[in-house]
Write a protein that holds these residues in place. Sequence first.
Motif, PDB file in Angstrom:
ATOM      1  N   ASP A  19      29.426  45.085  29.866  1.00 17.66           N
ATOM      2  CA  ASP A  19      28.589  45.460  31.007  1.00 17.66           C
ATOM      3  C   ASP A  19      29.351  46.419  31.922  1.00 17.66           C
ATOM      4  O   ASP A  19      30.300  46.014  32.601  1.00 17.66           O
ATOM      5  CB  ASP A  19      28.164  44.205  31.768  1.00 17.66           C
ATOM      6  N   LEU A  20      28.927  47.675  31.949  1.00 17.58           N
ATOM      7  CA  LEU A  20      29.613  48.670  32.773  1.00 17.58           C
ATOM      8  C   LEU A  20      29.386  48.458  34.261  1.00 17.58           C
ATOM      9  O   LEU A  20      30.183  48.906  35.086  1.00 17.58           O
ATOM     10  CB  LEU A  20      29.125  50.074  32.395  1.00 17.58           C
ATOM     11  N   SER A  21      28.294  47.781  34.618  1.00 21.20           N
ATOM     12  CA  SER A  21      27.982  47.602  36.041  1.00 21.20           C
ATOM     13  C   SER A  21      29.092  46.847  36.766  1.00 21.20           C
ATOM     14  O   SER A  21      29.263  46.994  37.984  1.00 21.20           O
ATOM     15  CB  SER A  21      26.650  46.875  36.209  1.00 21.20           C
ATOM     16  N   ASN A  22      29.864  46.049  36.038  1.00 18.40           N
ATOM     17  CA  ASN A  22      30.973  45.312  36.654  1.00 18.40           C
ATOM     18  C   ASN A  22      32.043  46.244  37.202  1.00 18.40           C
ATOM     19  O   ASN A  22      32.842  45.850  38.059  1.00 18.40           O
ATOM     20  CB  ASN A  22      31.615  44.361  35.632  1.00 18.40           C
ATOM     21  N   TYR A  23      32.076  47.472  36.693  1.00 24.30           N
ATOM     22  CA  TYR A  23      33.125  48.412  37.087  1.00 24.30           C
ATOM     23  C   TYR A  23      32.632  49.435  38.112  1.00 24.30           C
ATOM     24  O   TYR A  23      33.352  50.369  38.454  1.00 24.30           O
ATOM     25  CB  TYR A  23      33.655  49.143  35.855  1.00 24.30           C
ATOM     26  N   LEU A  24      31.410  49.252  38.610  1.00 24.88           N
ATOM     27  CA  LEU A  24      30.839  50.200  39.562  1.00 24.88           C
ATOM     28  C   LEU A  24      30.960  49.742  41.007  1.00 24.88           C
ATOM     29  O   LEU A  24      30.550  50.459  41.916  1.00 24.88           O
ATOM     30  CB  LEU A  24      29.350  50.428  39.241  1.00 24.88           C
ATOM     31  N   ASN A  25      31.523  48.572  41.235  1.00 25.97           N
ATOM     32  CA  ASN A  25      31.518  47.990  42.568  1.00 25.97           C
ATOM     33  C   ASN A  25      32.686  48.421  43.441  1.00 25.97           C
ATOM     34  O   ASN A  25      32.745  48.069  44.612  1.00 25.97           O
ATOM     35  CB  ASN A  25      31.500  46.452  42.472  1.00 25.97           C
ATOM     36  N   HIS A  26      33.631  49.158  42.880  1.00 21.29           N
ATOM     37  CA  HIS A  26      34.778  49.609  43.664  1.00 21.29           C
ATOM     38  C   HIS A  26      35.283  50.910  43.052  1.00 21.29           C
ATOM     39  O   HIS A  26      34.913  51.256  41.922  1.00 21.29           O
ATOM     40  CB  HIS A  26      35.887  48.553  43.674  1.00 21.29           C
ATOM     41  N   PRO A  27      36.088  51.669  43.783  1.00 16.10           N
ATOM     42  CA  PRO A  27      36.566  52.957  43.241  1.00 16.10           C
ATOM     43  C   PRO A  27      37.156  52.802  41.851  1.00 16.10           C
ATOM     44  O   PRO A  27      37.983  51.929  41.605  1.00 16.10           O
ATOM     45  CB  PRO A  27      37.622  53.385  44.263  1.00 16.10           C
ATOM     46  N   ASN A  28      36.712  53.683  40.962  1.00 15.58           N
ATOM     47  CA  ASN A  28      37.109  53.530  39.570  1.00 15.58           C
ATOM     48  C   ASN A  28      36.795  54.830  38.834  1.00 15.58           C
ATOM     49  O   ASN A  28      36.066  55.688  39.339  1.00 15.58           O
ATOM     50  CB  ASN A  28      36.330  52.376  38.932  1.00 15.58           C
ATOM     51  N   ILE A  29      37.318  54.953  37.631  1.00 15.56           N
ATOM     52  CA  ILE A  29      36.943  56.048  36.741  1.00 15.56           C
ATOM     53  C   ILE A  29      36.395  55.445  35.460  1.00 15.56           C
ATOM     54  O   ILE A  29      37.052  54.624  34.823  1.00 15.56           O
ATOM     55  CB  ILE A  29      38.120  56.989  36.446  1.00 15.56           C
ATOM     56  N   TRP A  64      40.925  69.888  34.951  1.00 13.79           N
ATOM     57  CA  TRP A  64      40.056  69.008  35.738  1.00 13.79           C
ATOM     58  C   TRP A  64      40.728  67.692  36.117  1.00 13.79           C
ATOM     59  O   TRP A  64      40.303  67.012  37.036  1.00 13.79           O
ATOM     60  CB  TRP A  64      38.792  68.692  34.938  1.00 13.79           C
ATOM     61  N   GLU A  65      41.816  67.328  35.416  1.00 15.98           N
ATOM     62  CA  GLU A  65      42.398  65.997  35.561  1.00 15.98           C
ATOM     63  C   GLU A  65      42.863  65.685  36.982  1.00 15.98           C
ATOM     64  O   GLU A  65      42.632  64.580  37.496  1.00 15.98           O
ATOM     65  CB  GLU A  65      43.576  65.828  34.591  1.00 15.98           C
ATOM     66  N   ARG A  66      43.511  66.631  37.632  1.00 21.71           N
ATOM     67  CA  ARG A  66      44.043  66.355  38.970  1.00 21.71           C
ATOM     68  C   ARG A  66      42.916  66.137  39.976  1.00 21.71           C
ATOM     69  O   ARG A  66      43.011  65.281  40.857  1.00 21.71           O
ATOM     70  CB  ARG A  66      44.932  67.508  39.425  1.00 21.71           C
ATOM     71  N   PHE A  67      41.856  66.900  39.841  1.00 26.90           N
ATOM     72  CA  PHE A  67      40.705  66.746  40.737  1.00 26.90           C
ATOM     73  C   PHE A  67      40.112  65.351  40.596  1.00 26.90           C
ATOM     74  O   PHE A  67      39.875  64.651  41.585  1.00 26.90           O
ATOM     75  CB  PHE A  67      39.650  67.811  40.424  1.00 26.90           C
ATOM     76  N   VAL A  68      39.904  64.924  39.364  1.00 31.81           N
ATOM     77  CA  VAL A  68      39.308  63.610  39.117  1.00 31.81           C
ATOM     78  C   VAL A  68      40.247  62.505  39.600  1.00 31.81           C
ATOM     79  O   VAL A  68      39.814  61.515  40.204  1.00 31.81           O
ATOM     80  CB  VAL A  68      38.986  63.431  37.617  1.00 31.81           C
ATOM     81  N   SER A  69      41.533  62.676  39.368  1.00 39.98           N
ATOM     82  CA  SER A  69      42.500  61.677  39.793  1.00 39.98           C
ATOM     83  C   SER A  69      42.487  61.514  41.313  1.00 39.98           C
ATOM     84  O   SER A  69      42.586  60.392  41.833  1.00 39.98           O
ATOM     85  CB  SER A  69      43.899  62.073  39.318  1.00 39.98           C
ATOM     86  N   SER A  70      42.319  62.625  42.033  1.00 31.42           N
ATOM     87  CA  SER A  70      42.284  62.545  43.501  1.00 31.42           C
ATOM     88  C   SER A  70      41.017  61.864  44.002  1.00 31.42           C
ATOM     89  O   SER A  70      41.028  61.191  45.033  1.00 31.42           O
ATOM     90  CB  SER A  70      42.386  63.953  44.101  1.00 31.42           C
ATOM     91  N   LEU A  71      39.900  61.999  43.281  1.00 27.49           N
ATOM     92  CA  LEU A  71      38.646  61.380  43.695  1.00 27.49           C
ATOM     93  C   LEU A  71      38.692  59.859  43.594  1.00 27.49           C
ATOM     94  O   LEU A  71      38.014  59.150  44.349  1.00 27.49           O
ATOM     95  CB  LEU A  71      37.490  61.887  42.823  1.00 27.49           C
ATOM     96  N   ARG A  72      39.480  59.370  42.665  1.00 27.18           N
ATOM     97  CA  ARG A  72      39.492  57.945  42.377  1.00 27.18           C
ATOM     98  C   ARG A  72      39.945  57.085  43.552  1.00 27.18           C
ATOM     99  O   ARG A  72      39.639  55.889  43.624  1.00 27.18           O
ATOM    100  CB  ARG A  72      40.397  57.667  41.169  1.00 27.18           C
ATOM    101  N   VAL A  73      40.613  57.690  44.517  1.00 30.12           N
ATOM    102  CA  VAL A  73      41.140  56.937  45.649  1.00 30.12           C
ATOM    103  C   VAL A  73      40.022  56.215  46.404  1.00 30.12           C
ATOM    104  O   VAL A  73      40.164  55.057  46.800  1.00 30.12           O
ATOM    105  CB  VAL A  73      41.915  57.869  46.608  1.00 30.12           C
TER     106      VAL A  73
END
Length: 340
Positions: free
Chosen positions: A34-44, A116-125
């Motif tokens: 269930d992916l919804s379990n991973y949508l409740n907090h900052p994540n990739i 694109w990796e650095r941009f995505v990594s910065s968003l995860r915060v």
Amino acid sequence: MDSEKLKGVILDQKESMEELLTRERIIKRDTPFDLSNYLNHPNIIAVLGVRRCGKSVFSYTLLREILSTFAYINFDDYRLIEFSTSDFENLLKGFYELYGDFNYILLDEVQNVNGWERFVSSLRVNKTVILTGSNSKLLSGELATSLTGRHVDLVLFPFSFKEFLRYKGKETHDIFSIKSKSSLKRELEEYLTVGGFPETVVMGKRVLSSIINDIISKDIIFRYKVAEVNKFKTFAYSIIKYYSSEISVRRMAKMLNISTATLEKWLNGLRESYLVFMLERFSRSPKPLNSEKKVYVVDTGIINNFTVERSVSKLMENVVAIHLLRKNQLEGVSYLKEQE
């Protein structure tokens, strides 16, 4: 690219996606967790899989079911062909101007943008980011290193037979009556012939040529800068014809008159695009018995597009192998061969 132009692309893409979801029949996809379990907090969350298997619709609807506002852009768009890492700041600016504050962002086919990796990594915060990509190396390199495993990835496949039946409104748990068995066999015959790509289920097998061409041209030839295009296509079509069969890299290299190193590189391209899967023979020994591996193709429709004589038993073996790979997310699946 300036933020105004990017905002135009963002709005056009969102409108097109909403029209698609209104026009087409969209089904709930089966996932091994269930992916919804991973949508409740900052994540990739990375949704990976073969091109045109439904990653974009799956990811978009996943967010749409729980949110009224989220940022979305698809980099597989001719208007974004010149997009570079320096444009990410304006993209973020455009998102904020359109949506105000937001916590969720969907980046479709993000691997089309180098760096694109650095941009995505910065968003995860402070944001939850869903990435889609049609290459298994999406999470290799800088992103995987910087996140040190702090991401969730899901490999999506074309429709399973169960999903195929669900789309057609014929999903059933009753297989005991003669009528239901006969109906199920007819549907299975169609599934083995057409396959499970959503577009082929909707429009028929004629679109398979376009799907195959996109995978081979965009995800392998272009990405890996293959020089001998015609020879590579001959190789790729030959591999597909070997479905549910063992192959030897050395023998095939000799047959096609190319080096083993080149053939290995091409084979990796097919695997990394999720077009084919190479399974090791099961052995209790820590060392492999030989260099042979068995080929399985991501979809039976693709197989039928290249083979004249079909083997139902081999097609069924391929379906079972793909089912196990889907269920186990490519991990721990091998084939058993009895000693001759």
